[in-house]
Design a protein around this motif. Structure first.
Motif, PDB file in Angstrom:
ATOM      1  N   CYS A 166       0.851  -1.199   0.000  1.00  0.00           N
ATOM      2  CA  CYS A 166       0.000   0.000   0.000  1.00  0.00           C
ATOM      3  C   CYS A 166       0.878   1.238   0.000  1.00  0.00           C
ATOM      4  CB  CYS A 166      -0.921   0.014   1.223  1.00  0.00           C
ATOM      5  SG  CYS A 166      -0.059   0.311   2.783  1.00  0.00           S
ATOM      6  N   THR A 167       0.282   2.378  -0.270  1.00  0.00           N
ATOM      7  CA  THR A 167       1.008   3.645  -0.140  1.00  0.00           C
ATOM      8  C   THR A 167       0.222   4.507   0.854  1.00  0.00           C
ATOM      9  OG1 THR A 167      -0.152   4.968  -1.794  1.00  0.00           O
ATOM     10  CG2 THR A 167       1.574   3.493  -2.611  1.00  0.00           C
ATOM     11  N   SER A 168       0.708   5.712   1.107  1.00  0.00           N
ATOM     12  CA  SER A 168       0.002   6.556   2.075  1.00  0.00           C
ATOM     13  C   SER A 168      -1.361   6.989   1.536  1.00  0.00           C
ATOM     14  CB  SER A 168       0.849   7.768   2.441  1.00  0.00           C
ATOM     15  OG  SER A 168       1.162   8.514   1.298  1.00  0.00           O
ATOM     16  N   SER A 169      -1.542   6.940   0.210  1.00  0.00           N
ATOM     17  CA  SER A 169      -2.832   7.403  -0.315  1.00  0.00           C
ATOM     18  C   SER A 169      -3.879   6.289  -0.392  1.00  0.00           C
ATOM     19  CB  SER A 169      -2.656   8.073  -1.681  1.00  0.00           C
ATOM     20  OG  SER A 169      -2.137   7.166  -2.601  1.00  0.00           O
ATOM     21  N   ASN A 170      -3.480   5.042  -0.302  1.00  0.00           N
ATOM     22  CA  ASN A 170      -4.507   3.982  -0.394  1.00  0.00           C
ATOM     23  C   ASN A 170      -4.469   2.991   0.777  1.00  0.00           C
ATOM     24  OD1 ASN A 170      -2.330   2.326  -0.894  1.00  0.00           O
ATOM     25  ND2 ASN A 170      -2.679   2.153  -3.087  1.00  0.00           N
ATOM     26  N   ALA A 171      -3.677   3.294   1.820  1.00  0.00           N
ATOM     27  CA  ALA A 171      -3.512   2.334   2.927  1.00  0.00           C
ATOM     28  C   ALA A 171      -4.852   1.955   3.560  1.00  0.00           C
ATOM     29  CB  ALA A 171      -2.566   2.915   3.973  1.00  0.00           C
ATOM     30  N   GLU A 172      -5.718   2.953   3.751  1.00  0.00           N
ATOM     31  CA  GLU A 172      -7.009   2.680   4.395  1.00  0.00           C
ATOM     32  C   GLU A 172      -7.843   1.717   3.531  1.00  0.00           C
ATOM     33  OE1 GLU A 172      -9.094   6.278   5.422  1.00  0.00           O
ATOM     34  OE2 GLU A 172     -10.900   5.157   5.988  1.00  0.00           O
ATOM     35  N   GLN A 173      -7.864   2.003   2.242  1.00  0.00           N
ATOM     36  CA  GLN A 173      -8.626   1.169   1.291  1.00  0.00           C
ATOM     37  C   GLN A 173      -8.056  -0.262   1.242  1.00  0.00           C
ATOM     38  OE1 GLN A 173      -7.977   2.518  -2.687  1.00  0.00           O
ATOM     39  NE2 GLN A 173      -9.428   1.067  -3.584  1.00  0.00           N
ATOM     40  N   ILE A 174      -6.739  -0.371   1.252  1.00  0.00           N
ATOM     41  CA  ILE A 174      -6.108  -1.696   1.174  1.00  0.00           C
ATOM     42  C   ILE A 174      -6.430  -2.500   2.444  1.00  0.00           C
ATOM     43  CG2 ILE A 174      -3.865  -2.912   1.074  1.00  0.00           C
ATOM     44  CD1 ILE A 174      -4.483  -1.581  -1.629  1.00  0.00           C
ATOM     45  N   VAL A 175      -6.332  -1.852   3.608  1.00  0.00           N
ATOM     46  CA  VAL A 175      -6.641  -2.559   4.860  1.00  0.00           C
ATOM     47  C   VAL A 175      -8.115  -2.959   4.875  1.00  0.00           C
ATOM     48  CG1 VAL A 175      -6.824  -2.279   7.378  1.00  0.00           C
ATOM     49  CG2 VAL A 175      -4.731  -1.558   6.191  1.00  0.00           C
ATOM     50  N   ASN A 176      -8.970  -2.057   4.412  1.00  0.00           N
ATOM     51  CA  ASN A 176     -10.406  -2.362   4.384  1.00  0.00           C
ATOM     52  C   ASN A 176     -10.765  -3.474   3.401  1.00  0.00           C
ATOM     53  OD1 ASN A 176     -11.538  -0.783   6.402  1.00  0.00           O
ATOM     54  ND2 ASN A 176     -11.604   1.038   5.107  1.00  0.00           N
TER      55      ASN A 176
END
Ligand code: 13P
Ligand code: SF4
Length: 310
Positions: free
Chosen positions: A126-136
Motif C-alpha cells: 500500500c502507499t500513504s494514499s490507499n492504505a485505508e482502502q487496502i486494509v479495508n
C-alpha cells in the motif's frame, strides 16, 4: 536552474526514449525537468504504464526498485544509488521473515517504503494514499501484519478500527516534527489549517485538519479556501504546492532540532541532483537490479495494490 543542463537532459531523454519520474520531495530543478511528478502511488502507476525504454527514477531506492519490479526488461536508473530510506532500512528481511513465519494466519500488508525482499514476503503493498482502502479490503476478523511504518499503521488502525500487528519502523524526517513548536507556530498564525503526512507521529496527526499523502496534501490546499497552511511533510512538496496556490501562505512545520531554516528535508531524497540525473541518463548507470526469484514474488502484492487502486 542550469538552463543548459535542463536542455541537455531534455535532448538526451528524447534521443534515448526515456521518461523521467520524480517524487514531490526532489529538488525543484529535478521536478522541473520531469515528465511526471507525483506521490508513491502515482509514480508506481506511471511506471506500470510507460512504454519508454528507459525510466529515470528521481526518488529513492525503493521507488526505483518498484519500477524495476514492474518493468524487468526496461533499464531503470536512479541518479544516486545511495539514495535510500530510513523507513525501508528499519525493516531488515531476516527479522521480518521471522515475524511472518511466526504468524502464519496473518495477511501481510506492507507500505511501499520497503525493500523488494520485504515486498516478496507480502500479500499486499500500500502507499500513504490507499492504505485505508487496502486494509479495508481484508475481510473482518482476518488478522493483519502491517509494516514497516508504525505511525501510518497506528493512524490506519484508528481510521479502520482494525487491530493490526505493527512493525516498529519510522521515517526520520516525519518523526522530527516538534509538537510544541507546531503549536507555537499555530499561535503565530491563528486560523491556519494544519496538514500532515501520515508518517508523522500521532500527536501531530491528531492536531491536523487534514492527513494524507503528498498528492492528497496538494489537492487539499487547492480545494480548501483557507489562506494559510502549516505543512508537516518534507519541504520539497512546497515547490509544486506554491505553483498550485501562488497566493496562499505555506508555512513549513518546524522540526525539533531545527533552529535555522524551519523546514525538514530528507537527506536521501536530496542526494539526487540535476547533474547526477544528466550523468545517469548519459551513461545509463546506476541501474537498478532485482533478483528474478525475488522480483517474481514482489510483483504480486504490487499488482494487487494497483488493481485495487484503479
Ligand atoms: P507519498 O509519496 O505516498 O506521499 O509518501 C511520501 C514519502 O515519504 C515517500 O518516501
Ligand atoms: Fe524515507 Fe522518510 Fe525520506 Fe520518505 S521522507 S524517503 S520515508 S526517509
Amino acid at each position: 536552474m542550469s538552463v543548459d543542463l535542463a536542455k541537455d537532459i531534455a535532448l538526451l531523454k528524447r534521443k534515448k526514449n526515456a521518461i523521467i519520474l520524480a517524487h514531490y520531495y526532489q529538488v525543484s530543478e529535478i521536478q522541473e525537468v520531469a515528465d511526471y511528478v507525483g506521490d508513491s502511488l502515482g509514480l508506481s502507476q506511471k511506471a506500470a504504464e510507460t512504454n519508454k525504454d528507459i525510466i529515470v527514477f528521481a526518488g529513492v531506492h525503493f521507488m526505483a526498485e518498484t519500477a524495476k519490479i514492474l518493468n524487468p526488461n526496461k533499464n531503470v536508473l536512479l541518479p544516486d544509488l545511495l539514495a535510500g530510506c530510513s523507513l525501508a532500512d528499519s525493516c531488515p528481511p531476516s527479522a521480518f521473515q521471522k515475524l511472518v513465519e511466526t504468524h502464519p494466519n496473518h495477511v501481510v500488508i506492507t507500505y511501499i517504503n520497503c525493500s523488494a525482499e520485504i515486498k516478496a514476503m507480502s500479500d499486499l503493498v500500500c502507499t500513504s494514499s490507499n492504505a485505508e482502502q487496502i486494509v479495508n479490503s481484508i475481510p473482518e476478523g482476518v488478522p493483519i501484519i502491517f509494516a514497516p511504518d508504525k505511525n501510518l499503521g497506528k493512524y490506519i488502525q484508528k481510521k479502520t478500527g482494525r487491530e493490526m500487528l505493527l512493525w516498529d519502523g519510522s521515517c526520520i524526517v516525519h518523526e522530527a516534527f516538534s509538537f510544541d513548536k507546531l503549536l507555537k507556530l499555530y499561535q503565530k498564525h491563528p486560523g491556519s489549517k494544519i496538514i500532515a503526512h501520515p508518517e508523522s507521529e500521532s500527536h501531530i496527526l491528531e492536531t491536523a485538519n487534514y492527513v494524507g499523502s503528498t498528492a492528497g496534501m496538494i489537492d487539499y490546499v487547492k480545494k480548501n479556501p483557507s489562506e494559510k497552511f502549516i505543512v508537516a511533510t518534507e519541504a520539497g512538496i512546497l515547490h509544486k504546492m506554491k505553483e498550485q496556490v501562488p497566493h496562499t501562505l505555506l508555512i513549513p512545520a518546524p522540526a525539533e532540532e531545527d533552529n535555522t531554516c524551519a523546514c525538514s528535508e530528507c537527506a536521501f531524497m536530496k542526494m539526487n541532483t540535476l547533474q547526477k540525473l544528466y550523468d545517469c541518463l548519459l551513461n545509463e548507470t546506476p541501474q537498478i537490479e532485482v533478483r528474478e526469484t525475488i522480483r517474481k514474488k514482489a510483483i504480486l502484492p504490487i499488482e494487487r495494490m494497483l488493481e485495487l487502486s484503479k
